[in-house]
Design a protein around this motif. Sequence first.
Motif, PDB file in Angstrom:
ATOM      1  N   VAL A  95      17.743  83.166  30.713  1.00 31.15           N
ATOM      2  CA  VAL A  95      17.236  82.267  29.679  1.00 31.15           C
ATOM      3  C   VAL A  95      16.933  80.915  30.327  1.00 31.15           C
ATOM      4  CG1 VAL A  95      17.660  81.233  27.425  1.00 31.15           C
ATOM      5  CG2 VAL A  95      18.731  83.420  28.013  1.00 31.15           C
ATOM      6  N   GLU A  96      15.694  80.519  30.221  1.00 31.32           N
ATOM      7  CA  GLU A  96      15.278  79.268  30.860  1.00 31.32           C
ATOM      8  C   GLU A  96      15.967  78.055  30.234  1.00 31.32           C
ATOM      9  OE1 GLU A  96      11.057  77.142  31.036  1.00 31.32           O
ATOM     10  OE2 GLU A  96      11.090  79.019  32.168  1.00 31.32           O
ATOM     11  N   THR A  97      15.991  78.009  28.896  1.00 27.08           N
ATOM     12  CA  THR A  97      16.612  76.866  28.211  1.00 27.08           C
ATOM     13  C   THR A  97      17.309  77.318  26.933  1.00 27.08           C
ATOM     14  OG1 THR A  97      14.835  75.424  29.001  1.00 27.08           O
ATOM     15  CG2 THR A  97      16.241  74.567  27.260  1.00 27.08           C
ATOM     16  N   VAL A  98      18.538  76.842  26.754  1.00 26.48           N
ATOM     17  CA  VAL A  98      19.273  77.079  25.511  1.00 26.48           C
ATOM     18  C   VAL A  98      19.484  75.722  24.845  1.00 26.48           C
ATOM     19  CG1 VAL A  98      21.379  77.962  24.444  1.00 26.48           C
ATOM     20  CG2 VAL A  98      20.490  79.035  26.537  1.00 26.48           C
ATOM     21  N   THR A  99      19.027  75.595  23.609  1.00 26.36           N
ATOM     22  CA  THR A  99      19.182  74.340  22.870  1.00 26.36           C
ATOM     23  C   THR A  99      20.135  74.567  21.707  1.00 26.36           C
ATOM     24  OG1 THR A  99      16.920  73.682  23.428  1.00 26.36           O
ATOM     25  CG2 THR A  99      17.997  72.498  21.635  1.00 26.36           C
ATOM     26  N   LEU A 100      21.213  73.799  21.683  1.00 25.76           N
ATOM     27  CA  LEU A 100      22.205  73.920  20.621  1.00 25.76           C
ATOM     28  C   LEU A 100      22.058  72.763  19.639  1.00 25.76           C
ATOM     29  CD1 LEU A 100      23.568  75.153  23.377  1.00 25.76           C
ATOM     30  CD2 LEU A 100      25.557  75.367  21.900  1.00 25.76           C
ATOM     31  N   ASP A 116      21.864  66.263  21.732  1.00 24.90           N
ATOM     32  CA  ASP A 116      21.048  66.723  22.862  1.00 24.90           C
ATOM     33  C   ASP A 116      21.820  67.667  23.783  1.00 24.90           C
ATOM     34  OD1 ASP A 116      19.107  64.999  21.860  1.00 24.90           O
ATOM     35  OD2 ASP A 116      19.785  63.344  23.119  1.00 24.90           O
ATOM     36  N   ILE A 117      22.416  68.701  23.214  1.00 23.02           N
ATOM     37  CA  ILE A 117      23.200  69.665  23.989  1.00 23.02           C
ATOM     38  C   ILE A 117      22.277  70.786  24.477  1.00 23.02           C
ATOM     39  CG2 ILE A 117      25.213  71.167  23.983  1.00 23.02           C
ATOM     40  CD1 ILE A 117      26.152  69.630  21.475  1.00 23.02           C
ATOM     41  N   THR A 118      22.182  70.947  25.778  1.00 21.06           N
ATOM     42  CA  THR A 118      21.296  71.977  26.341  1.00 21.06           C
ATOM     43  C   THR A 118      21.965  72.686  27.523  1.00 21.06           C
ATOM     44  OG1 THR A 118      20.234  70.402  27.852  1.00 21.06           O
ATOM     45  CG2 THR A 118      19.201  70.731  25.695  1.00 21.06           C
ATOM     46  N   ILE A 119      21.502  73.913  27.757  1.00 21.06           N
ATOM     47  CA  ILE A 119      21.920  74.695  28.924  1.00 21.06           C
ATOM     48  C   ILE A 119      20.653  75.214  29.584  1.00 21.06           C
ATOM     49  CG2 ILE A 119      23.180  76.724  29.737  1.00 21.06           C
ATOM     50  CD1 ILE A 119      24.929  76.489  27.236  1.00 21.06           C
ATOM     51  N   GLY A 120      20.557  75.083  30.893  1.00 21.77           N
ATOM     52  CA  GLY A 120      19.370  75.542  31.603  1.00 21.77           C
ATOM     53  C   GLY A 120      19.703  76.657  32.576  1.00 21.77           C
ATOM     54  N   GLY A 121      18.813  77.641  32.683  1.00 18.91           N
ATOM     55  CA  GLY A 121      18.998  78.723  33.641  1.00 18.91           C
ATOM     56  C   GLY A 121      20.214  79.580  33.357  1.00 18.91           C
ATOM     57  N   ASP A 135      27.389  89.402  38.056  1.00 17.75           N
ATOM     58  CA  ASP A 135      27.981  90.123  36.932  1.00 17.75           C
ATOM     59  C   ASP A 135      28.853  89.232  36.053  1.00 17.75           C
ATOM     60  OD1 ASP A 135      26.836  92.590  37.741  1.00 17.75           O
ATOM     61  OD2 ASP A 135      28.377  92.769  39.279  1.00 17.75           O
ATOM     62  N   ILE A 136      28.673  87.914  36.181  1.00 18.25           N
ATOM     63  CA  ILE A 136      29.369  86.975  35.304  1.00 18.25           C
ATOM     64  C   ILE A 136      28.337  86.030  34.687  1.00 18.25           C
ATOM     65  CG2 ILE A 136      31.534  87.054  36.584  1.00 18.25           C
ATOM     66  CD1 ILE A 136      30.774  84.490  37.962  1.00 18.25           C
ATOM     67  N   VAL A 137      28.699  85.408  33.584  1.00 17.30           N
ATOM     68  CA  VAL A 137      27.800  84.456  32.929  1.00 17.30           C
ATOM     69  C   VAL A 137      27.738  83.181  33.773  1.00 17.30           C
ATOM     70  CG1 VAL A 137      27.367  83.068  30.873  1.00 17.30           C
ATOM     71  CG2 VAL A 137      28.313  85.375  30.642  1.00 17.30           C
ATOM     72  N   LEU A 138      26.525  82.779  34.136  1.00 15.00           N
ATOM     73  CA  LEU A 138      26.329  81.573  34.937  1.00 15.00           C
ATOM     74  C   LEU A 138      25.217  80.730  34.331  1.00 15.00           C
ATOM     75  CD1 LEU A 138      26.420  82.960  38.601  1.00 15.00           C
ATOM     76  CD2 LEU A 138      28.186  81.630  37.461  1.00 15.00           C
ATOM     77  N   TYR A 139      25.228  79.453  34.631  1.00 15.66           N
ATOM     78  CA  TYR A 139      24.135  78.580  34.228  1.00 15.66           C
ATOM     79  C   TYR A 139      23.744  77.727  35.421  1.00 15.66           C
ATOM     80  CZ  TYR A 139      27.732  74.969  33.985  1.00 15.66           C
ATOM     81  OH  TYR A 139      28.744  74.101  34.298  1.00 15.66           O
ATOM     82  N   GLU A 140      22.530  77.218  35.400  1.00 18.47           N
ATOM     83  CA  GLU A 140      22.064  76.357  36.486  1.00 18.47           C
ATOM     84  C   GLU A 140      22.306  74.883  36.163  1.00 18.47           C
ATOM     85  OE1 GLU A 140      18.004  77.421  37.030  1.00 18.47           O
ATOM     86  OE2 GLU A 140      18.454  79.468  37.691  1.00 18.47           O
ATOM     87  N   SER A 141      22.220  74.550  34.886  1.00 18.89           N
ATOM     88  CA  SER A 141      22.470  73.165  34.478  1.00 18.89           C
ATOM     89  C   SER A 141      22.936  73.137  33.028  1.00 18.89           C
ATOM     90  CB  SER A 141      21.197  72.312  34.628  1.00 18.89           C
ATOM     91  OG  SER A 141      20.175  72.781  33.757  1.00 18.89           O
ATOM     92  N   ALA A 142      23.676  72.095  32.696  1.00 18.77           N
ATOM     93  CA  ALA A 142      24.140  71.908  31.315  1.00 18.77           C
ATOM     94  C   ALA A 142      24.330  70.418  31.088  1.00 18.77           C
ATOM     95  CB  ALA A 142      25.448  72.663  31.073  1.00 18.77           C
ATOM     96  N   GLY A 143      24.093  70.000  29.867  1.00 17.43           N
ATOM     97  CA  GLY A 143      24.243  68.574  29.609  1.00 17.43           C
ATOM     98  C   GLY A 143      24.284  68.262  28.130  1.00 17.43           C
ATOM     99  N   ALA A 144      24.663  67.030  27.856  1.00 12.69           N
ATOM    100  CA  ALA A 144      24.698  66.537  26.479  1.00 12.69           C
ATOM    101  C   ALA A 144      24.375  65.052  26.495  1.00 12.69           C
ATOM    102  CB  ALA A 144      26.061  66.776  25.840  1.00 12.69           C
TER     103      ALA A 144
END
Length: 397
Positions: A95-100, A116-121, A135-144
């Motif tokens: 998922v390129e971008t997750v917006t909460l 402005d809570i987001t998760i990237g990659g 085989d685990i959940v990973l993200y490339e970036s996250a911020g608020a």
Amino acid sequence: MLPNRNLRLMLASVAFIGLSGPAFALDGADLVTKLNAAYAPSGATVAYENVAVDGSTVTLTGVSVKSAAAPDKAFKVGDVTLEGVEESDNGGYYVETVTLPDVDVTEEDTAVTAKDITIGGLSIPGNPAGGTINDIVLYESAGAGPVTVSVKGKQVFSMEESAANLTKQESDAGFDFDATLSGIKADLSNVEDAKSKDAIEKLGLTTLSGEMTMKGSWEVASGNVALEEYAFDFTNVGRLALSLDFSGYTLEFMKSVQEAMKAAETNPNKEEANQAMGLSMMGLIQQLTFNSASLRFDDATITKRVLDYIGAQQGVTGDQLAQSLKGMVPLMMAQLNVPELQNQVSTAVNSYLDAPKSLTISAEPASPVPLPMILGAAMGAPNTIPSVLGVKVTAND
């Protein structure tokens, strides 16, 4: 000829669309199912009221999260948008971008907001039971963006921004990570306890401002976790930085810990659950090895204020208190029966109290030390721990 040519192009286009449609169709429900499968060992479950797919965008409405510790209570998240979604080669999703949605929660006298809570990659594995980093959940970036905490209508904490990053190492050997919490502000003026309030005011800590930073890496095969820096830096106070390096925190170890925690949370007999958890942890820590650690404080005027404050309570000046401490430290250290460390501590404390700049406690053994050996020394011969771990204490370096 022209009409026939156009007809053939139209039929070819229809055929292409018909063949390509299923290949590119996303299954939003399957995405959440695989996300829950990956989080299952930790006891967390994501639920939603509806899922809608529009091209590479998946929208989940009415999202909530439950934990095994409180299965009857769900934390309501709201609507979550996942953009740039594509299926991965391992059967999972990228998922390129997750917006909460923004957070605005009030419980009794406390209100919390976050924007402005987001998760990237975001990578969701297809087979969470596998033994690789994929085989685990990973993200490339996250911020608020801005975060605030208010008590009884008055803001007591705020943060301008938070940012975190994970970068995979070559050949998926592990990843490097870093995080920053910037623009931190805390208001301690509303502390109700009289003694605490007096201390806060006289030490000049009514308002605090600063940041938190973290940087490190994790290697999958050896389970080496190198926390290069975990630091808190506050204006007119100082900077406290921790570093830690240990091995054995492998994927298998991590999953075993998660399973033990889940078993404890789901066991209705809490006494039995705690005992089982303790036995599990005692077995697991045998796999860990200590490599090094350090704790460093860089003073920014707080030391002098503390000496003056405590000295005033005892009827002496801050300088007089400092001289008194210089004489007390050797006596206190002598009771520990660690002569080498006693001399180091006395020298470091004297230097620091004369001119407060920095104080560092480090542990760097000649070779890695299994954690059970450290625990054994702590129970059987605690005075040997400094030599086992290669402890050193220095000041103003």
